[in-house]
Scaffold this motif. Sequence first.
Motif, mmCIF file in Angstrom:
data_model
loop_
_atom_site.group_PDB
_atom_site.id
_atom_site.type_symbol
_atom_site.label_atom_id
_atom_site.label_comp_id
_atom_site.label_asym_id
_atom_site.label_seq_id
_atom_site.Cartn_x
_atom_site.Cartn_y
_atom_site.Cartn_z
ATOM 1 N N GLY A 186 0.786 -1.226 0.000
ATOM 2 C CA GLY A 186 0.000 0.000 0.000
ATOM 3 C C GLY A 186 0.817 1.275 0.000
ATOM 4 N N THR A 187 2.136 1.182 0.123
ATOM 5 C CA THR A 187 2.972 2.385 0.159
ATOM 6 C C THR A 187 2.892 3.156 -1.153
ATOM 7 O OG1 THR A 187 4.442 1.387 1.788
ATOM 8 C CG2 THR A 187 5.315 3.249 0.526
ATOM 9 N N VAL A 188 2.946 2.468 -2.286
ATOM 10 C CA VAL A 188 2.828 3.157 -3.577
ATOM 11 C C VAL A 188 1.451 3.799 -3.709
ATOM 12 C CG1 VAL A 188 2.683 2.783 -6.089
ATOM 13 C CG2 VAL A 188 4.609 1.862 -4.802
ATOM 14 N N ASP A 189 0.405 3.087 -3.319
ATOM 15 C CA ASP A 189 -0.946 3.651 -3.394
ATOM 16 C C ASP A 189 -1.069 4.910 -2.540
ATOM 17 O OD1 ASP A 189 -1.812 1.660 -5.127
ATOM 18 O OD2 ASP A 189 -2.594 0.402 -3.511
ATOM 19 N N ALA A 190 -0.456 4.898 -1.355
ATOM 20 C CA ALA A 190 -0.503 6.075 -0.491
ATOM 21 C C ALA A 190 0.220 7.249 -1.142
ATOM 22 C CB ALA A 190 0.113 5.758 0.875
ATOM 23 N N ARG A 250 1.707 7.062 -10.781
ATOM 24 C CA ARG A 250 1.957 5.617 -10.750
ATOM 25 C C ARG A 250 2.645 5.207 -12.053
ATOM 26 N NH1 ARG A 250 -0.641 2.472 -7.745
ATOM 27 N NH2 ARG A 250 -0.527 0.234 -7.919
ATOM 28 N N VAL A 251 3.726 4.425 -11.929
ATOM 29 C CA VAL A 251 4.454 3.895 -13.081
ATOM 30 C C VAL A 251 4.463 2.381 -12.935
ATOM 31 C CG1 VAL A 251 6.652 3.852 -14.321
ATOM 32 C CG2 VAL A 251 5.910 5.962 -13.176
ATOM 33 N N GLU A 252 3.904 1.671 -13.925
ATOM 34 C CA GLU A 252 3.840 0.206 -13.857
ATOM 35 C C GLU A 252 4.765 -0.424 -14.887
ATOM 36 O OE1 GLU A 252 -0.161 -1.283 -14.166
ATOM 37 O OE2 GLU A 252 -0.701 -0.459 -12.208
ATOM 38 N N THR A 298 3.521 -7.825 -12.583
ATOM 39 C CA THR A 298 3.357 -6.402 -12.835
ATOM 40 C C THR A 298 3.513 -5.682 -11.501
ATOM 41 O OG1 THR A 298 1.878 -6.793 -14.690
ATOM 42 C CG2 THR A 298 1.802 -4.601 -13.684
ATOM 43 N N ALA A 299 4.437 -4.734 -11.463
ATOM 44 C CA ALA A 299 4.715 -3.981 -10.241
ATOM 45 C C ALA A 299 4.672 -2.495 -10.577
ATOM 46 C CB ALA A 299 6.083 -4.372 -9.683
ATOM 47 N N ALA A 300 4.599 -1.680 -9.537
ATOM 48 C CA ALA A 300 4.530 -0.240 -9.741
ATOM 49 C C ALA A 300 5.401 0.487 -8.734
ATOM 50 C CB ALA A 300 3.081 0.229 -9.597
ATOM 51 N N PHE A 301 5.794 1.688 -9.111
ATOM 52 C CA PHE A 301 6.392 2.615 -8.164
ATOM 53 C C PHE A 301 5.708 3.953 -8.372
ATOM 54 C CE2 PHE A 301 9.233 2.710 -11.856
ATOM 55 C CZ PHE A 301 9.429 4.075 -12.087
#
Length: 157
Positions: A49-53, A61-63, A75-78
């Motif tokens: 949830g850190t990226v969502d926050a 958001r970059v996936e 699939t990951a995001a930062f």
Amino acid sequence: MADRVLVAPDKFKGSLAATEVAARVAAGLSRAGFRGEVVQLPVADGGDGTVDAAVSAGYRRVELEVRGPTGRPVTAAFALLDETAVIEAAQASGLSLLEPGQLAPLTASTWGVGELILAAIRIGAKRIVLAVGGVATTDGGAGLLEALGARLADASG
């Protein structure tokens, strides 16, 4: 004086993401008759949830596809804002990416976290905030370092 409520929850692990908790609390306040301002600000503790926050605080958001903890693609995001990237290790090496009951702490890797860092740097990040909670590995970041180009060796080379 305006009535205002700040709803700043973390996730309810295993059931709702922090953004969903905030939305449902806000909806409950409305249904209960609250007519003031409800500010939703999901938070995280450095794990899932850190990226969502960060995204809810204005980051983009970059996936991308990276190696997951067992080597399979995920699939990951930062999150990115100006030259700062917020990278959540759990996005690439998280416990949630394993099959239930299939923990693999001695073989799971942080390689995908290194891939997230490289991607962030390639698109202009100069500052990396790395959140390390919720991971499935005990490799001490060895996979991350190898993905960044490090060569690890024992005492005999």
